[in-house]
Design an enzyme around this catalytic site. Structure first.
Site: not given
Length: 331
Positions: A199, A252
């Protein structure tokens, strides 16, 4: 004109819709998609100005939306709560409240749609008075080990309410192993962990934070989310998450990190997820609304590109829209 003396003519595999469909390497279906949904404790459903086309749902509205998505072939939803300011605190204790918004929403969805997968976000930013994914220490740094203790309690609260998958998005070290041990210790051996493995500290999260009112009050998240310039580090995070008991791994954002998706997919024995985040959504929506892009074509192209890069699961706010096109044969 005399034809060229060619033995290889790649265009033969493109000359009609039938042949293109026959040899297509990557096929997008609703089975590939998870729908992220926003919810709150109000009685009304509120369209979000920060993300046109999305809604912050009441629990009854959410249950109805989940039913609509399921009818289109979408297998699961991911829950993101907007928490009232009065319920936020420095330690994010509301995250583990068994009577909180998320546990009640899980139970309502499972009661109405037992076959729909319910995935929950495990992180403290919606519950933190500081707006960070963890507990902030006196020096302004997010405390890793103290945060992990709360995340375990949060994950257990979700599992007890009926969540199928918990998805720790906080990027604390060691949280996957601690959550796995906590779940197994209470008998939740079939509750899966979908780890936010890579992330990134991305500028594409702004509309999401507006939807949940969860932006940091001070500082940023670069001390725990990954540096956008790093790709090998994602493999280090991947191997740690696998060793700690993750059942699926995630990258992400998706679009700016297709190379990272590919790197992980090439080594992974686990399903690979990718999250097409709010900034990606808003760019396509805005450009389409202005008439600069064909909305259907760019949505399906970007989702196909994410799958082609190696994602087995795609989290996208376009899930229901894309599923409608795909199931109607227009995809």
């Amino acid at each position: 004109m005399r034809p060229l003396d060619l033995t290889a003519r790649p265009r033969r595999n493109r000359h009609s819709a039938g042949i293109r469909a026959l040899v297509r390497e990557t096929v997008l279906t609703p089975d590939d998609l998870l729908l992220p949904v926003f919810l709150h404790d109000d009685a009304d459903d509120v369209p979000l100005t920060s993300m046109p086309g999305t809604t912050r749902w009441s629990i009854p509205g959410l249950v109805a939306e989940v039913g609509r998505a399921a009818a289109l072939g979408i297998r699961g939803v991911v829950l993101f709560p907007k928490v009232e300011e009065a319920d936020k605190s420095a330690d994010g204790a509301e995250a583990a409240n068994p009577d909180g918004l998320v546990p009640r929403a899980i139970a309502a969805i499972k009661d109405a749609h037992p076959d729909v997968l319910v995935v929950t976000d495990v992180a403290l930013d919606p519950y933190s008075s500081a707006g960070h994914d963890g507990i902030v220490g006196p020096d302004g740094r997010v405390l890793n080990d103290e945060t992990v203790e709360v995340l375990v309690r949060q994950a257990l609260t979700h599992a007890r309410a009926g969540a199928d998958v918990v998805a720790p998005s906080d990027m604390m070290d060691g949280r996957v192993g601690a959550i796995r041990a906590g779940l197994d210790g209470e008998g939740f051996t079939t509750t899966s962990i979908m780890a936010y493995t890579a992330k990134y500290a991305s500028a594409f999260y702004g509309p999401f934070r507006g939807a949940l009112d969860s932006a940091p009050k001070d500082g940023d998240k670069k001390g725990y989310q990954m540096d956008p310039g790093n790709a090998r580090e994602a493999l280090r995070e991947y191997h740690l998450d696998v060793a700690e008991g993750a059942d699926a791994v995630m990258v992400k954002p998706a679009g700016p990190y297709l190379d990272v998706i590919r790197r992980i997919a090439e080594v992974s024995t686990l399903p690979v997820a990718a999250y097409q985040v709010s900034g990606e959504y808003l760019m396509l929506k805005a450009a389409s609304a202005a008439g600069w892009l064909d909305e259907r074509e760019v949505i399906l192209e970007t989702l196909t590109g994410i799958k082609r890069a190696g994602a087995d699961v795609i989290l996208t706010y376009f899930a229901t829209q894309a599923a409608e096109w795909l199931t109607s044969g227009r995809g």
